[in-house]
Every structure is written in structure tokens, then in C-alpha cells.
Design a protein around this motif. Structure first.
Motif, PDB file in Angstrom:
ATOM      1  N   ASP A   1       0.840  -1.210   0.000  1.00  0.00           N
ATOM      2  CA  ASP A   1       0.000   0.000   0.000  1.00  0.00           C
ATOM      3  C   ASP A   1       0.871   1.255   0.000  1.00  0.00           C
ATOM      4  OD1 ASP A   1      -2.319  -1.455  -0.007  1.00  0.00           O
ATOM      5  OD2 ASP A   1      -2.717  -1.254   2.133  1.00  0.00           O
ATOM      6  N   ALA A   2       1.939   1.219   0.811  1.00  0.00           N
ATOM      7  CA  ALA A   2       2.824   2.392   0.889  1.00  0.00           C
ATOM      8  C   ALA A   2       3.483   2.664  -0.460  1.00  0.00           C
ATOM      9  CB  ALA A   2       3.880   2.165   1.970  1.00  0.00           C
TER      10      ALA A   2
ATOM     11  N   GLU B   1       2.362   2.087  -3.322  1.00  0.00           N
ATOM     12  CA  GLU B   1       1.408   2.504  -4.359  1.00  0.00           C
ATOM     13  C   GLU B   1       0.947   3.954  -4.204  1.00  0.00           C
ATOM     14  OE1 GLU B   1      -1.464  -0.550  -3.719  1.00  0.00           O
ATOM     15  OE2 GLU B   1      -0.471  -1.968  -5.056  1.00  0.00           O
ATOM     16  N   ILE B   2       1.403   4.623  -3.147  1.00  0.00           N
ATOM     17  CA  ILE B   2       0.942   5.998  -2.916  1.00  0.00           C
ATOM     18  C   ILE B   2       1.510   6.960  -3.961  1.00  0.00           C
ATOM     19  CG2 ILE B   2       1.035   7.951  -1.313  1.00  0.00           C
ATOM     20  CD1 ILE B   2       1.035   5.863   0.977  1.00  0.00           C
ATOM     21  N   VAL B   3       2.776   6.772  -4.302  1.00  0.00           N
ATOM     22  CA  VAL B   3       3.451   7.755  -5.154  1.00  0.00           C
ATOM     23  C   VAL B   3       4.006   7.104  -6.415  1.00  0.00           C
ATOM     24  CG1 VAL B   3       5.415   9.332  -5.281  1.00  0.00           C
ATOM     25  CG2 VAL B   3       4.075   9.210  -3.195  1.00  0.00           C
ATOM     26  N   ASP B   4       3.884   7.803  -7.536  1.00  0.00           N
ATOM     27  CA  ASP B   4       4.619   7.475  -8.753  1.00  0.00           C
ATOM     28  C   ASP B   4       5.686   8.541  -8.909  1.00  0.00           C
ATOM     29  OD1 ASP B   4       2.866   5.370  -9.345  1.00  0.00           O
ATOM     30  OD2 ASP B   4       1.525   6.703 -10.446  1.00  0.00           O
TER      31      ASP B   4
END
Lengths: 133, 54
Positions: free
Chosen positions: A30-31, A33-36
């Protein structure tokens, strides 16, 4: 102190690898997937300019069909990347693809979603990851 | 060459709420998740794909 912190982190990492500790692994996923965050490049030049209002609406247009390196789609990798969008504030449409299986001619390989007031009303289906971004 | 920086706020909430065992994005153990009320349900129809000139 550093040794204790290192051991604790190593223990957490080991626990996350165990099947019974999928919970911790999922939190890590989950962590990620927060930022691209990364860079793109392509053989042909592309232009894309887009202003996004928390994913509720957007203004702009563009296309990128090339490769990406960095943290994207929840993983750190160099991979195929495709993005095409049009944003007219009241309605916007996005196509986004990550990974080697991406084919712009095959919509099933892309995340596609409509935003803006009209997009939310007319096409409400979307995955949560691409709800607000 | 271009730069990419994007924050997915839904995933941020998913991460925070995940510690309470609530899986907002329904993506625990899955490649792609879905809303909690749509978990394990097929999509109603394909998302409309407009023809863009580029």
C-alpha cells in the motif's frame, strides 16, 4: 542504538516475508502505491501537459508512449509506460498503462477512467487507486 | 524525456486505514483492487473509450 534499530528492521522484514505476516506485506505494498516518481523517455517526441485537481477534474491533454524508470504502479522498475489523456475540466478521460504487457491498441491492458463532474456522473466505475490522484 | 510525479490520495487513505485492517482499495493480496462494495464482482460494462486524435 543503530544495531537495535537495524535488528528491529531486519526482524520486521523477515516477518513480512512469512505467509502468516501477509498483513505487513500488504501495508508495504500500500505504501509503495501511494506515489509514482520517475522519468520517462521514448523514441518519438511526445507532449503532455495536464493540471489535475486531486483527480476530481483536470485540464490539459497529451500522450506518452515509451518507457518509465522509477517508482511506478507500486514497484521500482524500468518498464513500459503509456499515458494518454484529455482534460476539459467538466469532463476528462485518462488512459494509463504500466508494464511490459501494455498495448495501447488493447484497452484491457490499460487503466481507463473518466473524471470531472460529467465523468463522475456518467462513468462512475473506476478502481480506487485512480479515484483521486 | 519527461518526469513523473503523482500522488494517489486514495492509496494514501488505503495505507492509513490498512493499519486498522480496513482495506479501502480492496487490493490486499491482489494486483488490482476495487471499491469495498464492488469486491469480487465483475465490471458492469467496459469503460467508454473516446477516439482521440493523438
Amino acid at each position: 542504538m543503530r544495531q537495535h534499530v537495524g535488528r528491529a528492521l531486519a526482524m520486521v522484514a523477515c516477518l513480512a516475508c512469512l505467509p502468516g505476516c501477509a498483513y505487513l506485506r500488504h501495508r508495504g505494498e500500500d505504501a509503495a502505491e501511494i506515489v509514482d516518481l520517475g522519468a520517462t523517455w521514448a523514441k518519438s517526441p511526445y507532449v503532455s501537459a495536464n493540471a489535475c485537481l486531486l483527480g476530481l477534474a483536470s485540464v490539459g491533454a497529451g500522450k506518452v508512449n515509451g518507457r518509465f524508470v522509477g517508482l511506478g504502479d507500486g514497484r521500482a522498475a524500468a518498464m513500459r509506460h503509456f499515458h494518454r489523456n484529455v482534460g476539459l475540466l467538466v469532463w476528462s478521460y485518462d488512459e494509463l498503462g504500466w508494464g511490459e504487457g501494455v498495448d495501447p491498441e488493447k484497452p484491457e491492458t490499460l487503466e481507463r477512467y473518466h473524471i470531472g463532474p460529467w465523468g463522475w456522473l456518467k462513468y462512475p466505475e473506476r478502481r480506487p487507486a485512480y479515484a483521486f490522484g | 524525456m519527461g518526469l513523473v510525479f503523482n500522488i494517489r490520495f486514495a492509496e494514501l487513505f488505503d495505507f492509513l486505514m490498512g493499519w486498522t485492517t480496513f482495506d479501502l482499495c480492496g487490493d490486499d493480496g491482489k494486483k488490482q483492487g476495487d471499491w469495498p462494495w464492488r469486491k469480487n464482482k465483475p465490471r458492469k460494462k467496459p469503460v467508454y473509450r473516446p477516439k482521440l486524435p493523438y
